[in-house]
Design an enzyme around this catalytic site. Structure first.
Site, PDB file in Angstrom:
ATOM      1  CG  HIS A   1     -29.704  -2.917  11.665  1.00 19.04           C
ATOM      2  ND1 HIS A   1     -30.247  -1.613  11.923  1.00 19.04           N
ATOM      3  CD2 HIS A   1     -28.928  -2.912  12.029  1.00 19.04           C
ATOM      4  CE1 HIS A   1     -29.358  -0.750  12.441  1.00 19.04           C
ATOM      5  NE2 HIS A   1     -28.306  -1.929  12.720  1.00 19.04           N
TER       6      HIS A   1
ATOM      7  CG  ASP B   1     -31.025  -2.989   5.589  1.00 21.02           C
ATOM      8  OD1 ASP B   1     -29.948  -2.817   5.207  1.00 21.02           O
ATOM      9  OD2 ASP B   1     -31.310  -3.032   6.504  1.00 21.02           O
TER      10      ASP B   1
ATOM     11  CE  LYS C   1     -23.611  -1.991   8.454  1.00 17.36           C
ATOM     12  NZ  LYS C   1     -23.189  -2.076   9.837  1.00 17.36           N
TER      13      LYS C   1
ATOM     14  CB  CYS D   1     -28.883  -2.381  15.864  1.00 14.34           C
ATOM     15  SG  CYS D   1     -28.128  -1.249  16.401  1.00 14.34           S
TER      16      CYS D   1
HETATM   17  C1  LIG Z   1     -28.787  -4.887   7.895  1.00 13.81           C
HETATM   18  C2  LIG Z   1     -28.503  -3.433   8.420  1.00 13.81           C
HETATM   19  N1  LIG Z   1     -29.197  -2.561   8.066  1.00 13.81           N
HETATM   20  C3  LIG Z   1     -28.930  -1.216   8.341  1.00 13.81           C
HETATM   21  C4  LIG Z   1     -27.987  -0.952   9.195  1.00 13.81           C
HETATM   22  C5  LIG Z   1     -27.743   0.548   9.490  1.00 13.81           C
HETATM   23  O1  LIG Z   1     -26.428   0.854   8.779  1.00 13.81           O
HETATM   24  P1  LIG Z   1     -25.846   2.366   9.082  1.00 13.81           P
HETATM   25  O2  LIG Z   1     -25.787   2.574  10.468  1.00 13.81           O
HETATM   26  O3  LIG Z   1     -24.577   2.610   8.335  1.00 13.81           O
HETATM   27  O4  LIG Z   1     -26.932   3.381   8.485  1.00 13.81           O
HETATM   28  C6  LIG Z   1     -27.091  -2.207   9.678  1.00 13.81           C
HETATM   29  C7  LIG Z   1     -25.778  -1.661  10.306  1.00 13.81           C
HETATM   30  O5  LIG Z   1     -25.305  -2.402  10.953  1.00 13.81           O
HETATM   31  C8  LIG Z   1     -27.358  -3.286   8.988  1.00 13.81           C
HETATM   32  O6  LIG Z   1     -26.469  -4.385   9.485  1.00 13.81           O
END
Ligand SMILES: Cc1ncc(COP(=O)(O)O)c(C=O)c1O
Length: 422
Positions: free
Chosen positions: A139, A216, A242, A380
């Site tokens: 991401h 992550d 989430k 993203c």
């Molecule tokens: C794999 C992963 N990493 C990081 C994020 C970023 O999360 P946040 O927007 O809650 O900081 C997401 C959000 O979709 C994600 O799916």
């Protein structure tokens, strides 16, 4: 009685009985609403899940009875708020099996957690030519903070390639490691493809070479039990929204010895023990990394979400979602012209796909008219789209409160879209 209450009375995680999804759905007020005259069919859980009544009540109950600022007051409300906030930290510690609450930093979410590690852990340690290893399926939250720190220090980003099925190439990973590698930062589960990365092997190889590892966990924590000690990672980042918790709250787990050695990354109230114009003494862990008034209600709501998930049981949740994934994969595969993007053998309940030449945004709009909420776009994860040669995909992502009947509604809505868009 809510499902979580019933489950708690009935032994919680100990039971292996399948989920009573109809009862679970009654815990989620939003699932009763309609969209465009149709019952909501919410399949955008990888972007953000929905909240059960228990979480909503925990947040409003806190505001109704106990709100005050934490850590500073001697009055009753401040003490109550502090107890709830620190109690939430202990719940989160237990949830990921950290050794101590000093290792649980409340942050805004995964994005902030990774930026904290980039700026406070990586930046002071990196020299020009040093390397950070990430993978192709990350991401943007696990790409951009490292690019920024590379720009700041002259370090280099190395990217582990992925395969056509969407797996991280382990042999290529081994080939990237060298004595300039200072950090491995990798997703536990891919949001764009659903791949569950077999992180144990990656961590073991990094550890053998003394390379710290950040995972992550944004897409892992809601769907499977996570034990940071068993994983033996150094940092683990995740978001509340989430996993049935509030937005604007998340956790950075960090190994205590590393956190101790890291400088604070933001200055202000609460992260200090003493301030004068000559010198400031920083607070101890975890407060050193929590400058300013925290998201108190968020932490309380997140802890309630953890209790809710644990009462149902993460293993049962994983099994129910796996069933949905298999059913959805089978049904979607039967649609002419539909291609599933991301076919790793181990996947979380995420199905990314394209349908002929139809632009995913058009698909998303037609599905919305049918009451079906999916995500369309690059998720993203633009490098993933580039790898598969598509500008975007449509993505259905499931939670334990989804049903096979909702998968059928997705398929029916896609048939409508095929007929309309040819
Ligand atoms: C794999 C992963 N990493 C990081 C994020 C970023 O999360 P946040 O927007 O809650 O900081 C997401 C959000 O979709 C994600 O799916």
């Amino acid at each position: 009685m809510s499902v979580a209450q019933a489950s708690a009375l009935g032994g919680g995680t100990a039971t292996r009985a399948p989920l009573d999804v109809a009862a679970i759905r009654r815990d989620f007020p939003v699932l009763t609403r309609t969209v465009n005259g149709k019952p909501l069919c919410y399949l955008d859980n990888a972007a953000s899940s929905q909240r059960p009544r228990a979480v909503i009540d925990a947040i409003s109950g806190y505001y109704e009875t106990s709100h005050a600022n934490v850590h500073r007051g001697v009055h009753r409300l401040s003490q109550e708020a502090t107890d709830l906030f620190e109690g939430a930290r202990e719940t989160l510690r237990r949830f990921v099996n950290a050794r101590s609450t000093r290792e649980i930093i409340f942050v805004r979410g995964t994005t902030e957690a990774i930026n904290l590690v980039a700026q406070s852990f990586a930046r002071p340690r990196l020299q020009p030519g040093d390397e950070i290893v990430i993978s192709w399926l990350e991401h943007h939250a696990n790409i951009v903070p490292w690019q920024m720190v590379c720009e700041q220090t002259g370090a280099r980003l190395r990217v582990i390639p992925i395969t056509r099925s969407g797996e991280v190439d382990f042999e290529a990973f081994l080939g990237l490691l060298n004595d300039r590698t200072h950090l491995l930062a990798i997703a536990h589960v891919s949001n764009a493809l659903g791949t569950v990365v077999p992180v144990d092997g990656f961590i073991a190889e990094a550890k053998r070479r003394g390379i710290p590892v950040l995972l992550d966990g944004a897409q892992a924590v809601p769907h499977m039990p996570v034990d940071v000690q068993a994983l033996d990672c150094d940092f683990y980042a995740f978001s509340g929204h989430k996993m049935c918790g509030p937005t604007g709250i998340g956790v950075l787990y960090g190994r205590e010895a590393l956190l101790q050695a890291m400088p604070p990354w933001q200055g202000g109230g609460d992260m200090i023990l003493a301030v004068s114009f000559e010198r400031t003494v920083y607070n101890e862990l975890p407060y050193k990394f929590e400058a300013g008034t925290p998201h108190i209600a968020g932490a309380i709501g997140l802890a309630r979400a953890v209790d809710y998930l644990e009462d149902i049981g993460l293993e049962r949740i994983a099994a129910a979602e796996h069933d949905l994934l298999e059913y959805a994969t089978e049904r979607l595969t039967g649609i002419p012209g539909l291609t599933i993007v991301g076919t790793a053998p181990e996947k979380a309940a995420v199905v990314s796909f394209t349908l002929g030449r139809v632009h995913p945004h058009d698909l998303g709009t037609i599905l919305d008219a049918e009451g079906v909420a999916i995500r369309t776009g690059h998720h993203c994860a633009m490098p993933v789209m580039e790898f598969f040669g598509v500008p975007a995909t449509a993505r259905a992502s499931f939670a334990f409160y989804n049903t096979r009947a909702e998968v059928d509604r997705l398929v029916d809505a896609l048939q409508v879209a095929r007929e309309m868009l040819g």
